[in-house]
Design a protein around this motif. Structure first.
Motif, short mmCIF file in Angstrom:
data_model
loop_
_atom_site.label_atom_id
_atom_site.label_comp_id
_atom_site.label_asym_id
_atom_site.label_seq_id
_atom_site.Cartn_x
_atom_site.Cartn_y
_atom_site.Cartn_z
N ALA A 77 -8.02 -1.03 5.61
CA ALA A 77 -6.77 -1.61 5.15
C ALA A 77 -5.86 -0.49 4.67
N GLY A 78 -4.59 -0.81 4.48
CA GLY A 78 -3.67 0.19 3.98
C GLY A 78 -2.24 -0.27 4.03
N ILE A 79 -1.35 0.69 3.97
CA ILE A 79 0.08 0.43 4.02
C ILE A 79 0.67 1.34 5.10
N ALA A 80 1.35 0.73 6.07
CA ALA A 80 1.96 1.46 7.19
C ALA A 80 3.48 1.41 7.07
N SER A 81 4.14 2.13 7.94
CA SER A 81 5.61 2.14 8.02
C SER A 81 6.24 2.41 6.65
N ILE A 82 5.66 3.35 5.92
CA ILE A 82 6.18 3.67 4.58
C ILE A 82 7.52 4.37 4.72
N SER A 83 8.51 3.82 4.04
CA SER A 83 9.84 4.43 3.99
C SER A 83 10.06 4.98 2.59
N THR A 84 10.13 6.31 2.49
CA THR A 84 10.37 6.90 1.18
C THR A 84 11.80 6.63 0.71
N LEU A 85 12.73 6.51 1.63
CA LEU A 85 14.11 6.20 1.27
C LEU A 85 14.22 4.80 0.68
N ASN A 86 13.64 3.82 1.36
CA ASN A 86 13.73 2.43 0.91
C ASN A 86 12.59 2.03 -0.02
N ARG A 87 11.61 2.92 -0.19
CA ARG A 87 10.44 2.69 -1.04
C ARG A 87 9.75 1.37 -0.71
N CYS A 88 9.44 1.22 0.58
CA CYS A 88 8.75 0.01 1.04
C CYS A 88 7.73 0.39 2.10
N GLY A 89 6.85 -0.57 2.38
CA GLY A 89 5.86 -0.37 3.41
C GLY A 89 5.29 -1.71 3.84
N GLU A 90 4.43 -1.68 4.88
CA GLU A 90 3.85 -2.90 5.42
C GLU A 90 2.34 -2.87 5.26
N TYR A 91 1.82 -3.86 4.57
CA TYR A 91 0.39 -3.98 4.31
C TYR A 91 -0.35 -4.44 5.56
N LYS A 111 -5.19 -6.93 -3.32
CA LYS A 111 -4.74 -6.64 -4.69
C LYS A 111 -4.84 -5.15 -5.02
N VAL A 112 -5.97 -4.53 -4.67
CA VAL A 112 -6.18 -3.12 -4.99
C VAL A 112 -5.17 -2.23 -4.27
N ILE A 113 -4.98 -2.49 -2.99
CA ILE A 113 -4.06 -1.64 -2.22
C ILE A 113 -2.61 -1.91 -2.61
N THR A 114 -2.28 -3.14 -2.91
CA THR A 114 -0.92 -3.44 -3.37
C THR A 114 -0.65 -2.72 -4.68
N ASP A 115 -1.59 -2.76 -5.59
CA ASP A 115 -1.42 -2.05 -6.86
C ASP A 115 -1.28 -0.54 -6.62
N TYR A 116 -2.05 0.00 -5.71
CA TYR A 116 -1.94 1.41 -5.34
C TYR A 116 -0.54 1.72 -4.79
N GLY A 117 -0.04 0.83 -3.95
CA GLY A 117 1.29 1.04 -3.37
C GLY A 117 2.38 1.08 -4.43
N PHE A 118 2.29 0.21 -5.40
CA PHE A 118 3.31 0.18 -6.44
C PHE A 118 3.11 1.28 -7.49
N ASN A 119 1.90 1.42 -7.99
CA ASN A 119 1.68 2.28 -9.15
C ASN A 119 1.28 3.71 -8.83
N THR A 120 0.91 3.99 -7.58
CA THR A 120 0.61 5.36 -7.19
C THR A 120 1.66 5.90 -6.23
N LEU A 121 2.01 5.10 -5.22
CA LEU A 121 3.00 5.55 -4.25
C LEU A 121 4.44 5.33 -4.72
#
Length: 182
Positions: A77-91, A111-121
């Motif tokens: 699992a993970g987050i793809a299509s990460i946009s640093t400009l828009n600060r978004c991605g696709e789980y 839940k774990v990866i979503t939390d990682y996306g918000f609080n780490t990335l």
């Protein structure tokens, strides 16, 4: 990197995971709701090549999902299509080992990866699409805090017919508010 919960351990993927990925890619029940890359058979070499380069992609973070009790790789699992400009991605998620289906692992990993996306990335928004014909996945995403945003009509082609995809997302502010209220 390891992220550990009661049920799963998330770790980096590498070329040694090729056998599991190949087995999953050969099982149409496992891949029926997955990305289009699984629509066609892949060779073991193709999978090894992909795994050897997976950790070098700045626009995607991927984790191997392992059973905490056994250490066995059961999905990814993970987050793809990460946009640093828009600060978004696709789980995304795939639980390839069917003996782990229906045990709440999809919700926990989400839940774990979503939390990682918000609080780490530092992402602001994480979105996803799920086939409307996959109610188990939709329920897992709802249980993890994702909200319905709409339907992409006939946007997928599976088993000889066009099917709808449900669009879902969660925002950082909603995520952190929900954590505070728990």
């Amino acid at each position: 990197m390891f992220l550990i919960t009661n049920k799963v351990e998330l770790r980096s993927l590498d070329i040694n995971d090729s056998a599991e990925f190949y087995a999953w890619s050969c099982d149409r029940e496992v891949t029926q709701f997955s990305l289009s890359s699984y629509a066609y058979p892949q060779s073991k070499t193709d999978i090894s090549t992909w795994l050897s380069s997976i950790n070098g992609n700045a626009k995607c973070v991927s984790f191997g999902v392992c059973c905490t009790e056994t250490g066995k790789l059961i999905g990814y699992a993970g987050i793809a299509s990460i946009s640093t400009l828009n600060r978004c991605g696709e789980y995304f998620i795939l639980i390839g080992d069917k003996s782990y289906w229906g045990k709440g692992i999809g919700t926990e990993v989400t839940k774990v990866i979503t939390d990682y996306g918000f609080n780490t990335l530092g992402l602001q928004r994480i979105e996803l699409t799920a086939y409307a014909s996959n109610p188990s996945a939709i329920r897992a995403y709802e249980n993890a805090g994702y909200m319905h945003e709409g339907v992409k009509r006939q946007s997928g082609f599976r088993n000889g017919e066009f099917v709808d995809k449900v669009m879902m997302a969660v925002l950082a502010a909603d995520w952190n508010r929900n954590l505070t209220n728990q």
